[in-house]
Design a protein around this motif. Structure first.
Motif, PDB file in Angstrom:
ATOM      1  N   GLU A 132       0.685  -1.178  -0.018  1.00  0.00           N
ATOM      2  CA  GLU A 132      -0.060  -0.075  -0.040  1.00  0.00           C
ATOM      3  C   GLU A 132       1.003   1.335   0.038  1.00  0.00           C
ATOM      4  N   HIS A 133       0.549   2.384  -0.967  1.00  0.00           N
ATOM      5  CA  HIS A 133       0.930   3.538  -0.677  1.00  0.00           C
ATOM      6  C   HIS A 133       0.270   4.618   0.145  1.00  0.00           C
ATOM      7  N   VAL A 134       1.228   4.663   1.161  1.00  0.00           N
ATOM      8  CA  VAL A 134       0.262   5.837   2.036  1.00  0.00           C
ATOM      9  C   VAL A 134       1.551   6.706   2.842  1.00  0.00           C
ATOM     10  N   MET A 135       1.009   7.934   3.246  1.00  0.00           N
ATOM     11  CA  MET A 135       2.054   8.762   3.660  1.00  0.00           C
ATOM     12  C   MET A 135       1.544   9.559   4.892  1.00  0.00           C
ATOM     13  N   ASP A 136       2.092   9.621   6.182  1.00  0.00           N
ATOM     14  CA  ASP A 136       1.542  10.345   7.160  1.00  0.00           C
ATOM     15  C   ASP A 136       1.743  11.882   7.034  1.00  0.00           C
ATOM     16  N   ARG A 137       0.594  12.437   7.684  1.00  0.00           N
ATOM     17  CA  ARG A 137       0.480  13.680   7.163  1.00  0.00           C
ATOM     18  C   ARG A 137       1.513  14.746   7.642  1.00  0.00           C
ATOM     19  N   HIS A 138       2.278  14.083   8.853  1.00  0.00           N
ATOM     20  CA  HIS A 138       3.391  15.046   9.274  1.00  0.00           C
ATOM     21  C   HIS A 138       4.370  15.252   8.060  1.00  0.00           C
ATOM     22  N   THR A 139       4.604  14.153   7.360  1.00  0.00           N
ATOM     23  CA  THR A 139       5.701  13.973   6.351  1.00  0.00           C
ATOM     24  C   THR A 139       5.001  14.977   5.250  1.00  0.00           C
ATOM     25  N   ALA A 140       4.023  14.661   5.092  1.00  0.00           N
ATOM     26  CA  ALA A 140       3.222  15.199   3.876  1.00  0.00           C
ATOM     27  C   ALA A 140       3.381  16.922   4.085  1.00  0.00           C
ATOM     28  N   SER A 141       3.298  17.354   5.293  1.00  0.00           N
ATOM     29  CA  SER A 141       3.370  18.683   5.341  1.00  0.00           C
ATOM     30  C   SER A 141       4.510  19.300   4.702  1.00  0.00           C
ATOM     31  N   HIS A 142       5.719  18.518   4.584  1.00  0.00           N
ATOM     32  CA  HIS A 142       6.742  19.229   3.731  1.00  0.00           C
ATOM     33  C   HIS A 142       6.845  19.115   2.195  1.00  0.00           C
ATOM     34  N   TRP A 143       5.795  18.307   1.684  1.00  0.00           N
ATOM     35  CA  TRP A 143       5.886  18.167   0.211  1.00  0.00           C
ATOM     36  C   TRP A 143       4.905  19.301  -0.314  1.00  0.00           C
ATOM     37  N   MET A 144       5.143  20.424   0.079  1.00  0.00           N
ATOM     38  CA  MET A 144       4.906  21.710  -0.290  1.00  0.00           C
ATOM     39  C   MET A 144       5.340  22.057  -1.854  1.00  0.00           C
ATOM     40  N   PRO A 145       4.660  22.722  -2.519  1.00  0.00           N
ATOM     41  CA  PRO A 145       3.175  23.305  -2.306  1.00  0.00           C
ATOM     42  C   PRO A 145       2.038  22.225  -2.653  1.00  0.00           C
ATOM     43  N   LEU A 146       2.160  21.171  -2.506  1.00  0.00           N
ATOM     44  CA  LEU A 146       1.227  20.272  -2.934  1.00  0.00           C
ATOM     45  C   LEU A 146       0.342  19.728  -1.943  1.00  0.00           C
ATOM     46  N   ILE A 147       0.428  20.390  -0.884  1.00  0.00           N
ATOM     47  CA  ILE A 147      -0.747  20.032   0.350  1.00  0.00           C
ATOM     48  C   ILE A 147      -1.318  21.418   0.918  1.00  0.00           C
ATOM     49  N   ASP A 148      -2.520  21.124   1.200  1.00  0.00           N
ATOM     50  CA  ASP A 148      -3.434  22.326   1.634  1.00  0.00           C
ATOM     51  C   ASP A 148      -3.131  22.128   3.242  1.00  0.00           C
ATOM     52  N   MET A 149      -2.536  22.996   3.866  1.00  0.00           N
ATOM     53  CA  MET A 149      -2.301  22.551   5.475  1.00  0.00           C
ATOM     54  C   MET A 149      -3.586  23.072   6.224  1.00  0.00           C
ATOM     55  N   GLU A 150      -4.527  23.797   5.801  1.00  0.00           N
ATOM     56  CA  GLU A 150      -5.798  23.884   6.323  1.00  0.00           C
ATOM     57  C   GLU A 150      -6.341  22.678   6.460  1.00  0.00           C
ATOM     58  N   ARG A 151      -6.735  21.952   5.508  1.00  0.00           N
ATOM     59  CA  ARG A 151      -7.505  20.870   4.973  1.00  0.00           C
ATOM     60  C   ARG A 151      -6.650  19.554   5.457  1.00  0.00           C
TER      61      ARG A 151
END
Length: 503
Positions: A173-192
């Motif tokens: 399964e391909h899954v990423m935790d949201r803490h790590t994903a926070s650094h994948w900017m600008p591809l993540i909306d930090m409000e949502r």
């Protein structure tokens, strides 16, 4: 509480560690393997995803579950953490196309940082991502890959990171935790806390990215193929996991708003648990481990790796097994202030709060009376001044720090935490167990498998010592800290020129 064991594995910059833990929090077995970090060019830092990351997971599982006392069937939950955020390109068959580009210690994408900042706008970047572009951000590294290795990009079907790749190898399964994903900017909306296509045209489509989840959720179960390699039982639940720093924070009970962890590792990392997001270009705003939590994060580029460099470069005469202890013992005999030495610990550039990839190490005040113990202590003190600089930024933002917990290999022996408390003027709690991120991973494994709930963390983290500032040493360091801050400003132009010559 269910029977069975919880397996936690952490893959770090220079080593990987694994633990088997009972649901009551008792560690029954630990193992560690070392590996290297590739530096093909100045400012680059890479790992081989299969030869380092997956190799270490398999090796640790085989050592921990060797059949003599523990077997794969004894494990009821697994969680893995790893360095991050990293960039790993996979082909259509989910095979790595090149070595992974590591987190903020890899500073190759400076031109792309400037380009994306100009294209989106610095204020909009901070508003949307809650963090400015730095070497920690993955978006610029994706643009670098597209620009400089088009043949790799043409074959890239999926983009992932270290912990996510290991979860994939375990579960499919391909899954990423949201803490790590926070650094994948600008591809993540930090409000949502969700992937966003708003700026994908500048980077890459979010369809190339793993699904998002919280660290304590179940990513999947161990596949038969992974079971055959690792010795784990097929069907064993696997948590989404986290980056090493977040798991390290959990390992010492940093889980409530106002809790701050300082991780003394190859790099220093800070995680302050918050109830609401704060935005500042000097530090990083991220998701937390659990639904609804945020974390104000920061990180220095060179801490434990600096002590390793001194050991390897200047202490070859010492027996390898006792070299660190000998260096720390000698440094303990040097008075605070290292008898007039001051070091900037920016040997790999610096991340927060100066975010300067062209910063370099500086050792000021040398005389013929100084020796190796002075230099080693100056390195410890330089890191401590860098820690104080980060905490001062947190204070300026109004971020509440109620409790400071120290963890990581650097707390062993007590000298470095004492220097940090003296330099910062803050009391630190050092838990009885400072095993590290792998212990936090085991707790996440318990949550994801349903073996534990969050309240069990209170019984997992017990005892410990308290490190208080020493008034005389603190007074000396209060005099030195403005000099530390000024030394960077006064030498910046010179070291930038030298950095460009070295590239």
């Amino acid at each position: 509480m269910s029977e069975g064991l919880l397996l936690g594995i952490d893959v770090g910059t220079y080593s990987s560690k694994g633990v088997l833990v009972t649901p009551a929090g008792e560690v029954v077995r630990q193992e560690m393997v070392e590996h290297g970090m590739d530096v093909p060019k100045a400012g680059w830092a890479e790992h081989d995803a299969e030869g380092v990351w997956w190799h270490d997971v398999v090796a640790l599982c085989r050592r921990l579950l060797d059949g003599e006392r523990y077997r794969g069937s004894d494990v009821v939950g697994v969680a893995v953490s790893a360095i991050g955020p990293c960039l790993l390109a996979l082909d259509e068959a989910d095979r790595p196309l090149r070595p992974a580009i590591l987190y903020g210690v890899d500073t190759r994408a400076q031109a792309e940082i400037a380009e994306l900042t100009d294209a989106i706008g610095a204020e909009e970047v901070l508003s949307f991502s809650k963090t400015a572009f730095t070497s920690q951000a993955i978006g610029p590294k994706i643009v670098w890959l597209k620009r400089h290795e088009p043949e790799v990009w043409a074959r890239t079907a999926r983009l992932t990171t270290a912990s996510s790749y290991l979860v994939f190898r375990l579960t499919g399964e391909h899954v990423m935790d949201r803490h790590t994903a926070s650094h994948w900017m600008p591809l993540i909306d930090m409000e949502r806390m969700a992937w966003s296509e708003r700026y994908a045209e500048h980077v890459a489509p979010t369809s190339m990215l793993p699904n998002l989840a919280w660290s304590d959720e179940r990513a999947g179960v161990v596949t038969q193929a992974a079971a055959d390699e690792t010795g784990l039982a097929a069907g064993t639940p696997v948590a989404v996991g986290a980056v090493d720093a977040l798991s390290e924070a959990l390992s010492v009970g940093v889980a409530a708003p106002g809790d701050l962890m300082i991780m003394y590792g190859s790099t220093a990392f800070f995680i302050l648990v918050l109830e609401r997001p704060l935005a500042d270009p000097r530090v990083w705003m991220t998701g937390g481990a659990f639904d609804g939590q945020y974390a104000l994060a920061a990180g220095m580029a060179t801490t434990g790796s600096l002590t390793r460099w001194i050991r390897d470069a200047f202490a070859k005469d010492l027996p390898s097994e006792g070299a660190y202890q000998a260096l720390f013992d000698a440094a303990a005999g040097v008075p605070p202030g290292s008898e007039g030495l001051l070091m900037l610990p920016y040997f790999s550039g610096e991340r927060t709060p100066i975010n300067d990839p062209n910063a370099r190490g500086v050792l000021a005040g040398l005389t013929l009376a100084h020796g190796r113990p002075h230099v080693f202590r100056a390195a410890l003190e330089g890191v401590a001044h860098g820690i104080r600089h980060n905490l001062e930024v947190f204070e300026e933002l109004g971020a509440p720090i109620e409790r400071l917990v120290a963890v990581g290999g650097g707390v062993q022996g007590g000298l470095w935490p004492q220097i940090v408390s003296d330099v910062t003027g803050r009391t630190q709690h050092v838990p009885e167990r400072t095993i590290g991120a792998s212990y936090g991973d085991a707790f996440l494994a318990g949550l994801a498998s349903g073996t534990l709930d969050r309240t069990d963390l209170n019984s997992w983290v017990r005892g410990g010592t308290t490190v208080h500032p020493q008034p005389d040493a603190a007074a000396r360091y209060d005099q030195d800290h403005p000099l530390f801050r000024r030394l960077y400003q006064d030498t910046r132009d010179t070291v930038h020129a030298l950095a460009h010559r070295g590239n």
